[in-house]
Scaffold this motif. Structure first.
Motif, PDB file in Angstrom:
ATOM      1  N   THR A  12       0.850  -1.189   0.000  1.00 38.93           N
ATOM      2  CA  THR A  12       0.000   0.000   0.000  1.00 38.93           C
ATOM      3  C   THR A  12       0.886   1.239   0.000  1.00 38.93           C
ATOM      4  OG1 THR A  12      -0.112   0.104   2.430  1.00 38.93           O
ATOM      5  CG2 THR A  12      -1.828  -1.182   1.298  1.00 38.93           C
ATOM      6  N   LEU A  13       0.324   2.345  -0.451  1.00 41.35           N
ATOM      7  CA  LEU A  13       0.993   3.640  -0.429  1.00 41.35           C
ATOM      8  C   LEU A  13       0.078   4.652   0.240  1.00 41.35           C
ATOM      9  CD1 LEU A  13       2.570   3.960  -4.010  1.00 41.35           C
ATOM     10  CD2 LEU A  13       3.824   4.055  -1.837  1.00 41.35           C
ATOM     11  N   ARG A  14       0.620   5.363   1.205  1.00 43.87           N
ATOM     12  CA  ARG A  14      -0.134   6.439   1.855  1.00 43.87           C
ATOM     13  C   ARG A  14       0.677   7.722   1.762  1.00 43.87           C
ATOM     14  NH1 ARG A  14      -0.090   8.249   7.215  1.00 43.87           N
ATOM     15  NH2 ARG A  14       0.997   6.398   7.970  1.00 43.87           N
ATOM     16  N   TYR A  15       0.007   8.793   1.405  1.00 38.45           N
ATOM     17  CA  TYR A  15       0.690  10.058   1.205  1.00 38.45           C
ATOM     18  C   TYR A  15       0.415  11.030   2.342  1.00 38.45           C
ATOM     19  CZ  TYR A  15       1.631   8.691  -3.622  1.00 38.45           C
ATOM     20  OH  TYR A  15       2.078   8.032  -4.733  1.00 38.45           O
ATOM     21  N   GLU A  16       1.475  11.612   2.867  1.00 32.86           N
ATOM     22  CA  GLU A  16       1.385  12.775   3.736  1.00 32.86           C
ATOM     23  C   GLU A  16       1.955  13.950   2.937  1.00 32.86           C
ATOM     24  OE1 GLU A  16      -0.236  12.650   6.436  1.00 32.86           O
ATOM     25  OE2 GLU A  16      -0.400  10.452   6.624  1.00 32.86           O
ATOM     26  N   LYS A  17       2.077  15.099   3.547  1.00 33.67           N
ATOM     27  CA  LYS A  17       2.484  16.272   2.772  1.00 33.67           C
ATOM     28  C   LYS A  17       3.923  16.201   2.288  1.00 33.67           C
ATOM     29  CE  LYS A  17      -0.954  19.435   4.682  1.00 33.67           C
ATOM     30  NZ  LYS A  17      -1.729  19.412   3.435  1.00 33.67           N
ATOM     31  N   SER A  18       4.823  15.710   3.114  1.00 34.48           N
ATOM     32  CA  SER A  18       6.237  15.682   2.724  1.00 34.48           C
ATOM     33  C   SER A  18       6.843  14.287   2.758  1.00 34.48           C
ATOM     34  CB  SER A  18       7.053  16.611   3.634  1.00 34.48           C
ATOM     35  OG  SER A  18       6.995  16.168   4.985  1.00 34.48           O
ATOM     36  N   TYR A  19       6.028  13.278   2.985  1.00 36.55           N
ATOM     37  CA  TYR A  19       6.534  11.904   2.964  1.00 36.55           C
ATOM     38  C   TYR A  19       5.424  10.934   2.595  1.00 36.55           C
ATOM     39  CZ  TYR A  19       4.475  11.354   7.664  1.00 36.55           C
ATOM     40  OH  TYR A  19       3.606  11.299   8.738  1.00 36.55           O
ATOM     41  N   GLN A  20       5.854   9.773   2.151  1.00 36.04           N
ATOM     42  CA  GLN A  20       4.936   8.682   1.852  1.00 36.04           C
ATOM     43  C   GLN A  20       5.215   7.528   2.810  1.00 36.04           C
ATOM     44  OE1 GLN A  20       4.922   7.764  -2.585  1.00 36.04           O
ATOM     45  NE2 GLN A  20       6.735   9.058  -2.400  1.00 36.04           N
ATOM     46  N   VAL A  21       4.238   6.693   3.006  1.00 37.22           N
ATOM     47  CA  VAL A  21       4.436   5.460   3.764  1.00 37.22           C
ATOM     48  C   VAL A  21       4.159   4.288   2.821  1.00 37.22           C
ATOM     49  CG1 VAL A  21       3.743   4.055   5.734  1.00 37.22           C
ATOM     50  CG2 VAL A  21       3.764   6.563   5.930  1.00 37.22           C
ATOM     51  N   LEU A  22       5.216   3.564   2.495  1.00 39.24           N
ATOM     52  CA  LEU A  22       5.110   2.356   1.694  1.00 39.24           C
ATOM     53  C   LEU A  22       5.084   1.176   2.651  1.00 39.24           C
ATOM     54  CD1 LEU A  22       5.330   0.567  -0.881  1.00 39.24           C
ATOM     55  CD2 LEU A  22       7.814   0.914  -0.765  1.00 39.24           C
ATOM     56  N   THR A  23       4.006   0.408   2.617  1.00 35.63           N
ATOM     57  CA  THR A  23       3.868  -0.754   3.503  1.00 35.63           C
ATOM     58  C   THR A  23       3.773  -2.026   2.665  1.00 35.63           C
ATOM     59  OG1 THR A  23       2.736   0.515   5.226  1.00 35.63           O
ATOM     60  CG2 THR A  23       2.473  -1.875   5.275  1.00 35.63           C
ATOM     61  N   VAL A  24       4.655  -2.974   2.953  1.00 32.96           N
ATOM     62  CA  VAL A  24       4.616  -4.280   2.310  1.00 32.96           C
ATOM     63  C   VAL A  24       4.017  -5.246   3.315  1.00 32.96           C
ATOM     64  CG1 VAL A  24       5.951  -6.116   1.223  1.00 32.96           C
ATOM     65  CG2 VAL A  24       6.628  -3.718   0.913  1.00 32.96           C
ATOM     66  N   ARG A  25       2.874  -5.779   2.988  1.00 31.30           N
ATOM     67  CA  ARG A  25       2.131  -6.604   3.946  1.00 31.30           C
ATOM     68  C   ARG A  25       2.867  -7.904   4.271  1.00 31.30           C
ATOM     69  NH1 ARG A  25      -2.909  -4.693   1.027  1.00 31.30           N
ATOM     70  NH2 ARG A  25      -3.906  -3.274   2.504  1.00 31.30           N
ATOM     71  N   GLN A  26       3.526  -8.488   3.294  1.00 31.91           N
ATOM     72  CA  GLN A  26       4.296  -9.711   3.509  1.00 31.91           C
ATOM     73  C   GLN A  26       5.623  -9.556   2.763  1.00 31.91           C
ATOM     74  OE1 GLN A  26       3.587 -14.574   3.462  1.00 31.91           O
ATOM     75  NE2 GLN A  26       2.345 -13.288   2.156  1.00 31.91           N
TER      76      GLN A  26
END
Length: 401
Positions: free
Chosen positions: A63-77
């Motif tokens: 998944t990808l989540r966007y904040e104003k100055s950074y992203q959060v890339l989460t790999v579930r497995q």
């Protein structure tokens, strides 16, 4: 609640953002440094520094989540049976965010990266087709690379090799200090050592996706690292369009065509389960096979006699062997001469596009382009629909002999 900005203020802020996103770095940066065109000059916590965003629509393992100055890339497995991992991708020029909870100890990586080490050849098309190949400074082993562009960079010494023969040369990686090492979706005892030395390791676990489009969408995860979101979105949209068109056409071609799939290795036939990547491709091409109903996502390990009893009458065999003639198939195993596809049917192998070192582009560019794979399979299973018109990308027919 923050007050709304006036129109002039908003326009000024937009201009500042656009200016900030068009410059970064200095002449002393390495060759790949000019990829960091999204660096921030004058940081403002109220600005959105990701004007182009990616939306994940088919992949299920990231998944990808966007904040104003950074992203959060989460790999579930990140690798089989592993717990989820999140990576905080901070736009260069922005301060590192102070995070709490599960993200407090997450790796923070400045993006766009200037130098990237790749653990898998499946990742290379994600770079070349988004114009980001310049950030690649290391591959695990260059022997199996198919891309001519990447091979030239290896030969010129611009891309190093850090795991020739399989084992990671840890000190070599630490000495090179890449901005990130993108793993192949497997764990390695050297990764904790690299992280302790300040080398971020990000998992590319696309192979755990069960659908062709899910695997291809990992181009967006790579784009989050390289800042090539716009081009990645364009490439993936084209893949989806081509794949959907081919699948819809095949669905109207009548009853599914029975095929035989897989190959034998050391006395065991590895057959894709129906819920796997390969199983989905066969189904979408208008094909079927006796194990299509098995819902697993991996490979089934079967004996030759089991395969022969249920699938030996299939007149099309899809394999991955480098045979030139059916005589080669018969020589490989005494039982293959009993298969209908070998005696008077058709044997097709996905080895049309091999690199000089034996690498197979089916497992490189084909992962990003299941639309091209599906087009090949559709032409194999339904040759009467476009006789002589299809130009094969990955598959070739094994000659009779």
């Amino acid at each position: 609640m923050r007050p709304r900005r006036s129109a002039p203020a908003a326009a000024g802020a937009l201009l500042a953002t656009l200016l900030a996103l068009t410059s970064c770095g200095g002449p002393a940066e390495r060759e790949a440094g000019d990829r960091r065109a999204g660096c921030i000059r004058d940081f403002s916590p109220d600005q959105d520094y990701f004007p182009v965003k990616s939306k994940v629509t088919h992949a299920t393992n990231f998944t990808l989540r966007y904040e104003k100055s950074y992203q959060v890339l989460t790999v579930r497995q990140p690798y089989p049976k592993a717990a989820p991992e999140s990576y905080v991708l901070v736009r260069c020029g922005a301060p590192k965010p102070r995070l709490t909870g599960e993200l407090a100890k997450a790796q923070q990586i400045t993006v766009p990266v200037r130098s990237l080490y790749s653990a898998s050849t499946t990742q290379l098309p994600l770079l070349t087709e988004t114009g980001a190949a310049g950030v690649l400074t290391g591959v695990a082993d260059g022997a199996y690379v198919v891309s001519p562009d990447i091979r030239r960079r290896i030969d010129a010494g611009r891309v190093g090799q850090y795991a020739r023969g399989g084992g990671i040369a840890t000190e070599k990686v630490i000495g090179a200090r890449p901005d990130v090492l993108v793993s192949a979706g497997y764990d390695d005892p050297q990764y904790p050592k690299l992280r302790r030395a300040g080398i971020p390791v990000v998992s590319d676990a696309e192979w755990l996706e069960s659908t062709p489009l899910g695997r291809a969408e990992w181009i967006k995860a790579m784009a989050a690292l390289t800042g090539s979101e716009r081009r990645a979105n364009q490439v993936f949209d084209g893949v989806v369009t081509g794949y959907t068109r081919a699948a819809r056409a095949a669905a109207g071609y009548g009853a599914p065509v029975k095929v035989l799939s897989g190959s034998m290795y050391e006395g065991t036939w590895f057959m894709a389960a129906g819920g796997s990547y390969v199983g989905r491709l066969i189904r979408d091409a208008g094909g079927t096979y006796p194990w299509a109903g098995r819902t697993g996502t991996g490979s089934l390990q079967l004996s030759f006699e089991t395969v022969y009893a249920k699938g030996g009458d299939a007149r099309i065999w899809l394999t991955d062997q480098t045979w030139r003639t059916t005589a080669d198939a018969k020589a490989a195993h005494s039982g293959f001469g009993r298969l209908a596809a070998v005696t008077d049917g058709e044997v097709w192998t996905n080895t049309k596009a091999l690199g000089p070192g034996g690498g197979n582009d089916f497992y490189q560019r084909g992962v990003l382009h299941p639309d091209l794979v599906l087009a090949d399979l559709t032409a194999i299973l339904h040759p009467d629909r476009s006789p002589g018109q299809h130009r094969f990308t990955f598959y070739r027919k094994v000659s009779r002999g």
